[in-house]
Design a protein around this motif. Structure first.
Motif, PDB file in Angstrom:
ATOM      1  N   ASP A 427       0.463  -1.510   0.017  1.00 14.49           N
ATOM      2  CA  ASP A 427       0.292  -0.100   0.416  1.00 14.49           C
ATOM      3  C   ASP A 427       0.975   1.492   0.038  1.00 14.49           C
ATOM      4  OD1 ASP A 427      -2.593   1.577   0.387  1.00 14.49           O
ATOM      5  OD2 ASP A 427      -1.128   2.221   2.132  1.00 14.49           O
ATOM      6  N   HIS A 428       1.832   1.114   1.085  1.00 14.44           N
ATOM      7  CA  HIS A 428       2.867   2.387   1.210  1.00 14.44           C
ATOM      8  C   HIS A 428       3.783   2.535   0.124  1.00 14.44           C
ATOM      9  CE1 HIS A 428       5.532   5.296   2.586  1.00 14.44           C
ATOM     10  NE2 HIS A 428       6.843   4.116   1.898  1.00 14.44           N
ATOM     11  N   PHE A 429       3.920   1.013  -1.094  1.00 17.03           N
ATOM     12  CA  PHE A 429       4.865   1.649  -1.799  1.00 17.03           C
ATOM     13  C   PHE A 429       4.266   1.875  -3.114  1.00 17.03           C
ATOM     14  CE2 PHE A 429       5.369  -1.087  -6.164  1.00 17.03           C
ATOM     15  CZ  PHE A 429       6.799  -0.951  -6.422  1.00 17.03           C
ATOM     16  N   LEU A 430       3.004   1.755  -3.806  1.00 19.02           N
ATOM     17  CA  LEU A 430       1.963   2.196  -4.082  1.00 19.02           C
ATOM     18  C   LEU A 430       1.517   3.672  -4.139  1.00 19.02           C
ATOM     19  CD1 LEU A 430      -1.009  -0.835  -4.717  1.00 19.02           C
ATOM     20  CD2 LEU A 430       1.288  -0.423  -6.450  1.00 19.02           C
ATOM     21  N   GLY A 431       1.377   3.722  -2.591  1.00 17.21           N
ATOM     22  CA  GLY A 431       1.228   5.329  -2.893  1.00 17.21           C
ATOM     23  C   GLY A 431       2.697   6.109  -2.832  1.00 17.21           C
ATOM     24  N   LYS A 432       4.221   5.354  -2.979  1.00 20.06           N
ATOM     25  CA  LYS A 432       4.735   6.175  -2.966  1.00 20.06           C
ATOM     26  C   LYS A 432       4.998   5.810  -4.619  1.00 20.06           C
ATOM     27  CE  LYS A 432       9.361   5.998  -1.378  1.00 20.06           C
ATOM     28  NZ  LYS A 432      10.446   5.674  -0.722  1.00 20.06           N
ATOM     29  N   THR A 433       4.361   6.008  -5.068  1.00 20.07           N
ATOM     30  CA  THR A 433       4.275   5.299  -7.181  1.00 20.07           C
ATOM     31  C   THR A 433       2.975   6.747  -6.996  1.00 20.07           C
ATOM     32  OG1 THR A 433       5.497   3.449  -6.620  1.00 20.07           O
ATOM     33  CG2 THR A 433       4.730   4.160  -8.483  1.00 20.07           C
ATOM     34  N   ILE A 434       2.285   6.864  -6.938  1.00 15.48           N
ATOM     35  CA  ILE A 434       1.545   7.743  -6.913  1.00 15.48           C
ATOM     36  C   ILE A 434       2.109   8.985  -6.925  1.00 15.48           C
ATOM     37  CG2 ILE A 434      -0.862   9.071  -6.678  1.00 15.48           C
ATOM     38  CD1 ILE A 434      -1.372   5.613  -6.061  1.00 15.48           C
ATOM     39  N   ALA A 435       3.006   9.245  -5.869  1.00 12.83           N
ATOM     40  CA  ALA A 435       3.364  10.625  -5.383  1.00 12.83           C
ATOM     41  C   ALA A 435       4.649  11.178  -6.358  1.00 12.83           C
ATOM     42  CB  ALA A 435       4.125  10.428  -3.702  1.00 12.83           C
ATOM     43  N   LEU A 436       5.311  10.155  -7.009  1.00 15.26           N
ATOM     44  CA  LEU A 436       5.726   9.740  -7.822  1.00 15.26           C
ATOM     45  C   LEU A 436       5.966  10.606  -8.864  1.00 15.26           C
ATOM     46  CD1 LEU A 436       8.784   7.630  -7.735  1.00 15.26           C
ATOM     47  CD2 LEU A 436       7.862   8.580  -9.964  1.00 15.26           C
ATOM     48  N   LEU A 437       4.556  10.438  -9.452  1.00 15.68           N
ATOM     49  CA  LEU A 437       4.130  10.686 -10.989  1.00 15.68           C
ATOM     50  C   LEU A 437       3.109  12.264 -10.743  1.00 15.68           C
ATOM     51  CD1 LEU A 437       2.313   7.139 -11.554  1.00 15.68           C
ATOM     52  CD2 LEU A 437       4.698   8.166 -12.877  1.00 15.68           C
ATOM     53  N   LYS A 438       2.621  11.829  -9.301  1.00 15.99           N
ATOM     54  CA  LYS A 438       2.311  13.294  -9.017  1.00 15.99           C
ATOM     55  C   LYS A 438       3.456  14.872  -9.728  1.00 15.99           C
ATOM     56  CE  LYS A 438      -2.066  12.365  -6.328  1.00 15.99           C
ATOM     57  NZ  LYS A 438      -2.058  11.667  -4.789  1.00 15.99           N
ATOM     58  N   GLU A 439       4.892  14.391  -9.164  1.00 11.01           N
ATOM     59  CA  GLU A 439       5.809  15.076  -8.932  1.00 11.01           C
ATOM     60  C   GLU A 439       5.878  15.604 -10.337  1.00 11.01           C
ATOM     61  OE1 GLU A 439       7.868  16.524  -6.114  1.00 11.01           O
ATOM     62  OE2 GLU A 439       6.099  16.381  -5.766  1.00 11.01           O
ATOM     63  N   ALA A 440       6.262  14.848 -10.815  1.00 11.70           N
ATOM     64  CA  ALA A 440       7.174  14.792 -11.965  1.00 11.70           C
ATOM     65  C   ALA A 440       5.463  15.534 -13.312  1.00 11.70           C
ATOM     66  CB  ALA A 440       6.705  13.047 -13.061  1.00 11.70           C
ATOM     67  N   GLY A 441       4.661  15.853 -12.258  1.00 12.97           N
ATOM     68  CA  GLY A 441       3.498  16.882 -13.053  1.00 12.97           C
ATOM     69  C   GLY A 441       3.528  16.855 -14.753  1.00 12.97           C
ATOM     70  N   ILE A 442       3.266  15.235 -15.170  1.00  6.64           N
ATOM     71  CA  ILE A 442       3.288  15.168 -17.057  1.00  6.64           C
ATOM     72  C   ILE A 442       2.036  14.736 -16.836  1.00  6.64           C
ATOM     73  CG2 ILE A 442       5.392  15.860 -17.804  1.00  6.64           C
ATOM     74  CD1 ILE A 442       5.923  12.852 -17.959  1.00  6.64           C
ATOM     75  N   PRO A 443       1.305  14.515 -17.881  1.00  8.52           N
ATOM     76  CA  PRO A 443       0.020  13.242 -17.771  1.00  8.52           C
ATOM     77  C   PRO A 443       0.902  11.511 -17.285  1.00  8.52           C
ATOM     78  CG  PRO A 443      -0.002  14.204 -19.608  1.00  8.52           C
ATOM     79  CD  PRO A 443       1.426  14.415 -18.624  1.00  8.52           C
ATOM     80  N   ALA A 444       0.014  11.040 -16.077  1.00 10.57           N
ATOM     81  CA  ALA A 444       0.430   9.819 -15.385  1.00 10.57           C
ATOM     82  C   ALA A 444      -0.583   8.483 -15.016  1.00 10.57           C
ATOM     83  CB  ALA A 444       1.480  10.191 -14.620  1.00 10.57           C
TER      84      ALA A 444
END
Ligand SMILES: [Zn+2]
Length: 541
Positions: A427-444
């Protein structure tokens, strides 16, 4: 001297006992070590395992228990076993396909170096002597119809008892055999046949030609329609041994999804069936265009899969692995092995890496990608039986946990607690993955699904890998979820509410291939719209 004749019905059992006991010193040594070292308390286990093997061997031997057939077969087995047991105990060898290849393809001089007096002794004592006794043994066979009936009875009874015994010992045997795969190369004489079979298969196998798939693939209309020229990134997370029912998103009573529950853009598919009950089937199957019913190992290996189609459509594809490889599905894309411990990595210990290791350097990879990017992250997830090794100390929320591979020493509660902690970490790993995609700031987007589930003691079953037809739901029902940034769903006209409304419907691994192409608006003849779960939820603007 006249020796009384022995009734033929006893032969299989006697021969099986001799084979199991006389030629398997290496096997039993490894078996004892695999079940936690020799202990008096383990005596019932040793006896049980021994009886189990005797029953299986005698069941098989009953099939050849006929006049003029049984003795020659047994003598061949005795001779083979005496040589095999000698090499195993002298050189610590295990008998596998490569071993047979060595024997068959070696020259006389090399073979001569293996020839010594100990070998002669072993063959005389354990091969020729018992063979001679068997040859001389007076056996009384009944009429043929009676023999057929009796042998059939022995065969059926032996296997029935063996299955019952296996059921009783499963909790202990399954982890031992799974963790010590060398055991099956040590069991004499079955190892010889298994190895010879493997060798011949390898020798006669035609080299696999991989047929191209979806070479017509191209980015669809929506890619050029919207004014946005921004690159996109999609992360496909392949989970390991995560079962749907232990996710609180699917109604589990423990809160194993505290982070994912916060994601309002997440769509959780709650009724998803896996393609297989083991990694080696599910992973190639989920990335192929074949459905579960149409799937076959060699069929999948001889054709391209999802990642190739994405490559044809112009995506940059990377596979990052914290598991045991991609089972051939990433053969033609970039592969990064992230499973080896790296000194200094915060996500590794001396033995292995936690899944967060898969995210190291990922923001840079996304930033520097020249094309639209698809990254597959292959988790170690909840791989058992050592569930407690799959998460860092901070995730030991549920307990007390089982801290041994010997599941029989733990209660079901302790096994489940360790398993649930590993889900909490996912759950944490997936949450972290999503956070990283948000950070990227491109359509993800992030698409997560597990390869198969796991039994945690339900119906006395543990681990996974049961034949699909008989497999319990626990091993077949997998989590699957999708996260999209707003810019992603807007760009590809995906109606998230529509997806959410469909999320309780029954889906399966069959949908993954076609849905990934649908989600990324890839046009190709190999996408089956009926299996694309996005199809009804794409809004034409
Ligand atoms: Zn797996």
């Amino acid at each position: 001297m006249k020796i009384p004749r022995i009734r033929s019905d006893f032969l299989p059992l006697a021969a099986a006992s001799f084979l199991v006991l006389a030629y398997n010193a290496s096997f039993w040594r490894t078996f004892t070590a695999a079940t936690g070292g020799f202990r008096a308390g383990n005596l019932p286990l040793y006896l049980g395992a021994c009886l189990l093997l005797v029953l299986v061997f005698s069941g098989v031997l009953a099939l050849v228990n006929y006049r003029r057939l049984f003795k020659p077969v047994l003598i061949v087995l005795l001779l083979l076993s005496s040589v095999t047991a000698h090499f195993m105990s002298q050189y610590g060898l295990v008998v596998d396909a490569s071993m047979v290849q060595n024997v068959v393809e070696t020259d006389v001089r090399e073979a001569g170096e293996l020839f010594n007096w100990k070998l002669v002794q072993a063959v005389v004592l354990f091969g020729l002597l018992p063979s001679w006794l068997v040859w001389r043994l007076p056996v009384q066979y009944g009429p043929l119809p009676r023999s057929i009936l009796a042998n059939g009875g022995v065969f059926a009874m032996s296997l029935l008892l063996a299955v019952g015994l296996l059921f009783l010992l499963f909790k202990t045997l399954a982890p031992a055999v799974r963790e010590h795969r060398e055991l099956r190369f040590m069991l004499t004489p079955t190892n010889v046949f298994q190895a010879a079979n493997g060798y011949l298969k390898r020798k006669w196998a035609t080299p696999t030609v991989v047929a191209p798939l979806g070479t017509d693939a191209a980015k669809g209309r929506l890619w050029s329609a919207a004014g946005s020229m921004q690159r996109t990134v999609t992360i496909i997370v392949v989970g390991e041994t995560a079962r749907a029912m232990n996710f609180s998103l699917n109604g589990y009573e423990r809160n194993t999804n505290p982070e994912l529950a916060q994601e309002r853009s997440l769509v959780n598919f709650s009724n998803v069936a896996s393609c297989g009950t083991a990694t080696a089937i599910s992973v190639p199957c989920v990335f192929s265009d074949l459905t579960r019913k149409g799937y076959a190992d060699d069929k999948a290996r001889s054709r391209e899969g999802l990642l190739d189609v994405l490559r044809h459509a112009g995506f940059e594809v990377v596979w990052r692995d914290n598991n045991s490889g991609c089972k051939g599905v990433c053969d033609r894309v970039r592969f990064e092995d992230m499973s080896q411990p790296v000194p200094g990595s915060p996500d590794c210990n001396e033995e292995e890496c936690y899944d967060a290791r898969l995210l190291e350097g990922l923001p840079e990879m996304i930033r520097n990608a020249g094309q639209d990017l698809v990254v597959v992250l292959h988790q170690k997830g909840s791989h058992g039986p050592a569930y407690w090794k799959r998460y860092p100390a901070g995730f030991g929320k549920f307990g007390p946990v089982c801290r041994t591979n010997e599941l029989e020493q733990c209660s079901r509660e302790a096994i489940t607690a360790a398993y649930d902690n590993s889900i909490l970490y996912t759950d944490h790993f997936l949450g972290k993955t999503i956070a990283l995609l948000k950070e990227a700031g491109i359509p993800a987007s992030m698409f997560y699904f597990s390869d198969h589930g796991e039994s945690l003691g339900e119906k006395s079953m543990y681990l996974h890998g049961a034949p699909y037809m008989f497999s319990p739901e626990e091993q077949r029902k997998v989590p699957m979820m999708l996260w999209m940034s707003d810019s992603f769903s807007q760009r590809f006209h995906i109606d998230r509410n529509c997806l959410a409304a469909r999320s309780g419907q029954p889906f399966s691994h069959d949908n993954v291939f076609h849905s990934t192409l649908g989600m990324l608006n890839v046009s190709t003849a190999v996408r089956n719209p009926k299996l694309d779960l996005f199809q009804p939820c794409i809004r034409d603007a």
